[in-house]
Design a protein around this motif. Structure first.
Motif, PDB file in Angstrom:
ATOM      1  N   GLU A   1     -40.107  17.761  -6.289  1.00  0.00           N
ATOM      2  CA  GLU A   1     -39.739  16.378  -6.595  1.00  0.00           C
ATOM      3  C   GLU A   1     -38.910  15.753  -5.472  1.00  0.00           C
ATOM      4  O   GLU A   1     -39.125  14.587  -5.116  1.00  0.00           O
ATOM      5  CB  GLU A   1     -38.953  16.320  -7.898  1.00  0.00           C
ATOM      6  N   MET A   2     -37.977  16.502  -4.917  1.00  0.00           N
ATOM      7  CA  MET A   2     -37.178  15.960  -3.814  1.00  0.00           C
ATOM      8  C   MET A   2     -38.090  15.580  -2.652  1.00  0.00           C
ATOM      9  O   MET A   2     -37.944  14.498  -2.070  1.00  0.00           O
ATOM     10  CB  MET A   2     -36.118  16.974  -3.359  1.00  0.00           C
ATOM     11  N   THR A   3     -39.036  16.431  -2.331  1.00  0.00           N
ATOM     12  CA  THR A   3     -39.965  16.156  -1.239  1.00  0.00           C
ATOM     13  C   THR A   3     -40.812  14.922  -1.551  1.00  0.00           C
ATOM     14  O   THR A   3     -41.038  14.083  -0.666  1.00  0.00           O
ATOM     15  CB  THR A   3     -40.867  17.383  -0.989  1.00  0.00           C
ATOM     16  N   ALA A   4     -41.247  14.788  -2.790  1.00  0.00           N
ATOM     17  CA  ALA A   4     -42.050  13.616  -3.169  1.00  0.00           C
ATOM     18  C   ALA A   4     -41.247  12.331  -3.002  1.00  0.00           C
ATOM     19  O   ALA A   4     -41.759  11.332  -2.470  1.00  0.00           O
ATOM     20  CB  ALA A   4     -42.537  13.762  -4.612  1.00  0.00           C
ATOM     21  N   TYR A   5     -39.992  12.353  -3.434  1.00  0.00           N
ATOM     22  CA  TYR A   5     -39.172  11.147  -3.297  1.00  0.00           C
ATOM     23  C   TYR A   5     -38.842  10.853  -1.833  1.00  0.00           C
ATOM     24  O   TYR A   5     -38.761   9.687  -1.438  1.00  0.00           O
ATOM     25  CB  TYR A   5     -37.909  11.236  -4.154  1.00  0.00           C
TER      26      TYR A   5
END
Length: 169
Positions: free
Chosen positions: A112-116
């Motif tokens: 999720e961090m990478t997606a954001y």
């Protein structure tokens, strides 16, 4: 479907993240109910509520783009969930299962961090403005915080001693 520009890519990735957050509300609820570690259970329950807010923020981003909120499957999330469920079906020991949940949570937060980070970068390139960037950045900050909490749990005394018990000498 062919993508022809950065805006289409941004909307596609936004729709995938919308799918991820909506699915994670249920997954976090499952893990909160099934873990036998009280701290972990409470952490998953708290993050479930944050995730509901993150879903709302993504809906605000769609609205700022003058588009209906749309969810698109994410094979990354589906793979992580498939792995967690497969391990759940093979493990009977509650403490070992807690480690599965902890690891699943950490892996999901990283994704999720990478997606954001990617969405924020695309949004900057497209100069989409604060109505888009601020909700994405808020979600990113919450994901980083959730990951740090899971890291803290992973190194907590009770889980560390459990980890040592489960690790062959």
């Amino acid at each position: 479907m062919t993508m022809n520009d950065l805006q289409e890519l941004f909307v596609h990735k936004l729709a995938q993240q919308y799918y991820v957050e909506r699915e994670l509300v249920e997954a976090l609820d499952e893990m909160a109910r099934h873990t036998t570690n009280d701290r972990m259970s409470q952490g998953f329950a708290d993050h479930r509520e944050e995730t509901r807010t993150q879903v709302q923020r993504l809906e605000e981003v769609f609205a700022a783009l003058d588009r209906p909120a749309e969810a698109r499957n994410s094979s990354v999330l589906e793979g992580l969930e498939e792995d967690r469920r497969e391990l759940e079906s093979r493990i009977e020991d509650d403490e070992l299962l807690n480690m599965v949940y902890l690891n699943a949570g950490m892996m999901t937060e990283r994704v999720e961090m990478t997606a954001y980070e990617g969405l924020t970068t695309l949004g900057e390139q497209l100069e989409l403005g604060n109505d888009v960037q601020t909700p994405l950045e808020s979600n990113y900050e919450e994901e980083k915080s959730a990951f740090r909490e899971l890291e803290t749990l992973a190194t907590a005394k009770d889980l560390k001693s459990l980890w040592e018990q489960l690790t062959p000498s």
